[in-house]
Each structure stands twice: as structure tokens, then as C-alpha cells.
Design an enzyme around this catalytic site. Structure first.
Site, PDB file in Angstrom:
ATOM      1  N   ASP A 231       0.865  -1.179   0.000  1.00 30.57           N
ATOM      2  CA  ASP A 231       0.000   0.000   0.000  1.00 30.57           C
ATOM      3  C   ASP A 231       0.901   1.228   0.000  1.00 30.57           C
ATOM      4  O   ASP A 231       1.683   1.418   0.934  1.00 30.57           O
ATOM      5  CB  ASP A 231      -0.876   0.025   1.260  1.00 30.57           C
ATOM      6  CG  ASP A 231      -1.989  -1.014   1.196  1.00 30.57           C
ATOM      7  OD1 ASP A 231      -2.316  -1.461   0.087  1.00 30.57           O
ATOM      8  OD2 ASP A 231      -2.523  -1.366   2.267  1.00 30.57           O
TER       9      ASP A 231
ATOM     10  N   ASP B 115     -14.341  -5.095  -1.340  1.00 25.91           N
ATOM     11  CA  ASP B 115     -14.180  -4.970   0.109  1.00 25.91           C
ATOM     12  C   ASP B 115     -15.512  -5.274   0.798  1.00 25.91           C
ATOM     13  O   ASP B 115     -16.259  -4.356   1.143  1.00 25.91           O
ATOM     14  CB  ASP B 115     -13.733  -3.538   0.474  1.00 25.91           C
ATOM     15  CG  ASP B 115     -12.406  -3.154  -0.167  1.00 25.91           C
ATOM     16  OD1 ASP B 115     -11.555  -4.045  -0.346  1.00 25.91           O
ATOM     17  OD2 ASP B 115     -12.220  -1.963  -0.492  1.00 25.91           O
TER      18      ASP B 115
END
Lengths: 259, 205
Positions: free
Chosen positions: A11, A130
Site C-alpha cells: 500500500d 471490500d
């Protein structure tokens, strides 16, 4: 035998790899290119690089970073964050990425999956999702609802229904990143991973919650995942990829052992 | 000079970068003159056989590739490039292809629900016959694959490497004289893939 892929996730914020829990309290872990090279040397099978603030900042992905990763490693990697158009996809692929990951954008505009698959091939188009567990079975019969924008927005979309739609649109792979498990290192959310693996015929990647090699084994053996994403457990140095692979190999999970 | 044949069939960046990592500047080109003048030719590709054959026809590259192969120039097919070297691909309702290697290219028909098509990921290549491109590569090494169709050469003596998937053993590498071809992607297969490409750079068939 086709091996199970182990995929470190980087990330990235402002060209630094960070790690937070549920997208909060991010800490600096290092340079993305150096980490990509290190993990590739240690035997990872693929990499994911997310430019995690690109969408929120309404800017295109850091294409220089994609180019640098492509020059530094000789294994496939996918890229996500800030990809809004076919033009963006094309730039990322020409920079040397193997796959493009779309998530919030695809919820808003599912046609982008089909357009991307038609232009570049389904194998390039990864749908990231998600989901979180919800008691509202009326709205979401599977018991899981899709969120977008880094878990901030609920969509009312049923996770399994969305996975089937994405497959029909031409997605080549689905990354199931559980909101509930993300950052906990307490194991993948096996139920939703398995529900999606059973609902589609494209590869499914378990994501969120990896804390030890047994968690990966369960994702492969119990939830039928084709690949699994690891982050915190290797970023902290607590585990190495070689160690994870040795342990999985000892348990009879097919993994790539020579690199 | 190495020419990487560009016929609008997928992204050639990783092929170019892999040769660059070996210190070799390869030209990505659709120019028949450049391809004919090259010392070595790489014929990659991702996508569907039908559109690939149309693009090769439009670019007038079919006779060029045949000449390169006939002349003895070291020639490496990769993935879709490999598939269309054969006589016939089952893809797109059946597509007659270049016929530089004898055989057909059928689709995986898995019996097991968990064998997915395309095959995507790292799988072992069993070395069944020595080949200069496999020098220094351990039997059973894994390479990166992304494909729904697979080479089925009619002459088993042309097969240095095989791979098991979807209930069958298929030819993941084929070699005939100066033509070598892999179903896997050496350019995305880490250090071991680079070794195969380095062998290709040194190869004098």
C-alpha cells in the site's frame, strides 16, 4: 501442478509503503521499489501495488512508480488506485504492469470491466472488492455487503451477487478483501472467500487477515482460494516468504519452491 | 539485434524489459525489413488467435515470419505467439494458423470444477528432452502461465518440456531446429525465465 500464489501487497502513499489497520494509523515501511525487489528475491509469486490515496485525491496513479517497479522485477504485478478510464488502464499496462485492479470505480461503473476486458484481455482485469458481514439478509442474501472508497461507503450490493456480475462483465480474477479481517492478522474471512469461490469460475484471491502460514493453508484448502495476499506478517519481518512457503509445502499445499 | 514482433497482440513491455535486464536492447517492431534483418526474432503475444492472424495479415508479416523461420534465424515464440506457429487453433471457431510447427492448439476441458480456465499462475515444466534453451534450468522449475488453449504437437520428438494441467499433460515447450516456443512467459518467470532468455541470446541452432 498449478501452484497456489502468494502475493505481497504494497500500500503506497506518496511513494512510501505504509500499513494501517482498516485504512487508519498508517506507518512508514519503506521504499516500494526496494520492497518489491526484496520480496521478488525471496520468492513471492506476484505483487500488488496500490496507490491508496490516488482516488481520494482525484489524481491519476503514480505512473513513474509503476515504471520503476516494472524495471526492477521480473514477475507479474498488478496495480490499483486512481484507475478511472481505459486510458489509465492502458498507461499502467504499457508501463509494464501485468494486471489492473479496479474496485470502487467498477461499482459505480461496471461497464469499465467489460471495456477493459475487451481492450486488454480478461486476464488483465482484476476486480477488488471490500465486503463486510451484515445481518441485513434482506438486502444482502449472502450476509456480506460491498463497501467502497476504502471501507468508507456502504453500497447495499450483495458481495456474491456482485462477484457473479463482475465475472459476467469479463473480470479475470477477484480479490476478496474482507473489511472485518483486514489488518487483524487473525486469519482470512473464510466464509465469504469460499462463497465467492463457489459462485464464480475465475480465480479468487483471499485478502485481509493473514497472520501465519496456517491462515494461508485454510484459505487454499477450506475456502478454495487460488492465491492469497500477505502484508503485515511479512512487512514486520516476523515471517519470510520462504518460511511461509516451506511450511505450506510441508503441509502438502502446492507452492513454488525454486526461484 | 533482437526484434520483438509487434502485431498488436498484447503488451510487449515486459518482454522488452526482460531483454534489457540481460543487457540487450531489443527492438519492438512491425517493420518487415527490421524483422528480416534481425539476428534473432521473438514472437510473443497475448489474446485471441483469430484477431492475431488478421493483424499479421494486415501488417503483411506472415511471409516475413515464414522466411525468418526458413532461414535458420533463432526464433522464439511465447504464449499466443507459440500457439499460432502451429497449423490450427481451435480458438474463434477454428483458425488456420502459420503452420511452422506441426500440430493443433485445443482448449482445456477440465473435469475438475476447481481447474480454472485460463490457467493462471506458476506451474512446473518437466524436462523430457534436452534443449539448449533449458541449459542450467532444473527439471521441475516453475514458470508463469496465462492461457486457455495449449499446444498439441503431432510429433512428440519436438517436445523438450511438458506441464500438467486440467487433467492432461501438454507440451509447454516445443523446439524444431531454429524455432523454439514456450507456452509459458519466460519474461515474467523471474530468474529462471531470464536464464531461458539468456540461453536464447547465446543460442546458435
Amino acid at each position: 501442478m498449478l501452484t497456489k500464489r502468494i502475493i505481497p501487497c504494497l500500500d503506497v502513499i506518496k511513494r512510501r509503503v505504509t500499513k494501517g489497520v482498516k485504512f487508519q494509523n498508517n506507518v512508514d515501511l519503506g521504499d516500494p521499489i526496494e520492497m518489491a525487489v526484496r520480496y521478488s528475491d525471496e520468492g513471492c509469486d506476484e505483487l500488488v501495488v496500490y496507490d491508496i490515496t490516488a482516488s481520494a485525491e482525484r489524481r491519476p496513479i503514480d505512473i513513474e512508480m509503476v515504471r520503476d517497479v516494472a524495471q526492477a522485477i521480473r514477475i507479474p504485478f498488478s496495480v490499483g488506485g486512481g484507475i478511472a478510464t481505459l486510458e489509465d488502464m492502458s498507461r499502467v499496462l504499457l508501463a509494464g504492469a501485468e494486471k489492473i485492479s479496479v474496485n470502487s470505480l467498477a461499482v459505480k461503473n461496471p461497464a469499465i470491466i467489460a471495456e477493459g476486458a475487451r481492450a486488454f484481455g480478461a486476464q488483465c482485469i482484476v476486480l477488488g472488492m471490500d465486503p463486510f458481514a451484515t445481518p441485513d439478509r434482506q438486502r444482502c442474501p449472502s450476509g456480506y455487503e460491498i463497501t467502497t472508497r476504502g471501507f468508507r461507503e456502504r453500497t447495499g450490493l450483495d458481495a456474491v451477487e456482485w462477484a457473479k456480475q463482475a465475472e459476467q462483465h469479463g473480470a479475470g480474477e477477484i480479490v476478496v478483501n474482507s473489511v472485518d479481517a483486514d489488518g487483524t492478522r487473525a486469519g482470512f474471512e473464510l466464509t465469504i472467500t469460499r462463497l465467492i469461490a463457489e459462485a464464480v469460475r475465475i480465480p479468487v484471491v483471499a485478502s485481509g487477515g493473514a497472520g501465519c502460514s496456517a491462515h494461508l493453508r485454510d484459505a487454499f484448502n477450506l475456502a478454495h482460494a487460488d492465491a492469497a495476499i500477505v502484508a503485515g506478517m511479512i512487512h514486520t519481518g516476523e515471517f519470510t516468504l520462504a518460511q511461509i512457503k516451506r511450511e505450506l509445502h510441508a503441509e502438502g499445499v502446492p507452492v513454488r519452491m525454486i526461484w | 539485434m533482437i526484434a520483438i514482433v509487434d502485431y498488436k497482440a498484447g503488451n510487449l513491455t515486459s518482454v522488452r524489459l526482460a531483454f534489457r535486464a540481460l543487457g540487450c536492447d531489443a527492438a519492438v517492431t512491425s517493420d518487415p525489413q527490421v524483422i528480416l534483418a534481425a539476428d534473432r526474432v521473438v514472437f510473443p503475444g497475448v489474446g485471441a488467435a483469430g484477431s492475431a492472424m488478421r493483424n499479421l495479415t494486415d501488417l503483411r508479416l506472415i511471409p516475413v515470419l515464414k522466411e525468418v523461420a526458413a532461414r535458420g534465424t533463432p526464433f522464439l515464440g511465447i504464449c499466443l505467439g507459440t500457439q499460432i506457429l502451429f497449423d490450427f487453433c481451435e480458438e474463434d471457431g477454428g483458425t488456420p494458423t502459420l503452420g511452422l510447427l506441426p500440430g493443433r492448439v485445443p482448449r482445456f476441458q477440465p473435469m475438475d470444477r476447481w481447474d480454472k480456465v485460463p490457467q493462471m499462475g506458476w506451474n512446473q515444466v518437466k524436462i523430457v528432452r534436452p534443449h539448449p534453451l533449458l541449459d542450467g534450468i532444473e527439471d521441475g522449475s516453475e514458470f508463469y502461465f496465462v492461457h486457455s488453449y495449449y499446444p498439441a504437437p503431432s510429433d512428440p520428438s519436438l517436445v523438450p518440456g511438458t506441464t500438467d494441467y486440467a487433467g492432461i499433460t501438454f507440451a509447454s515447450m516445443v523446439g524444431s531446429g531454429n524455432v523454439a516456443a514456450t507456452q509459458f512467459h519466460p519474461e515474467k518467470s523471474g530468474r529462471i525465465g531470464l536464464r531461458l532468455l539468456a540461453n536464447f541470446i547465446r543460442w546458435s541452432p
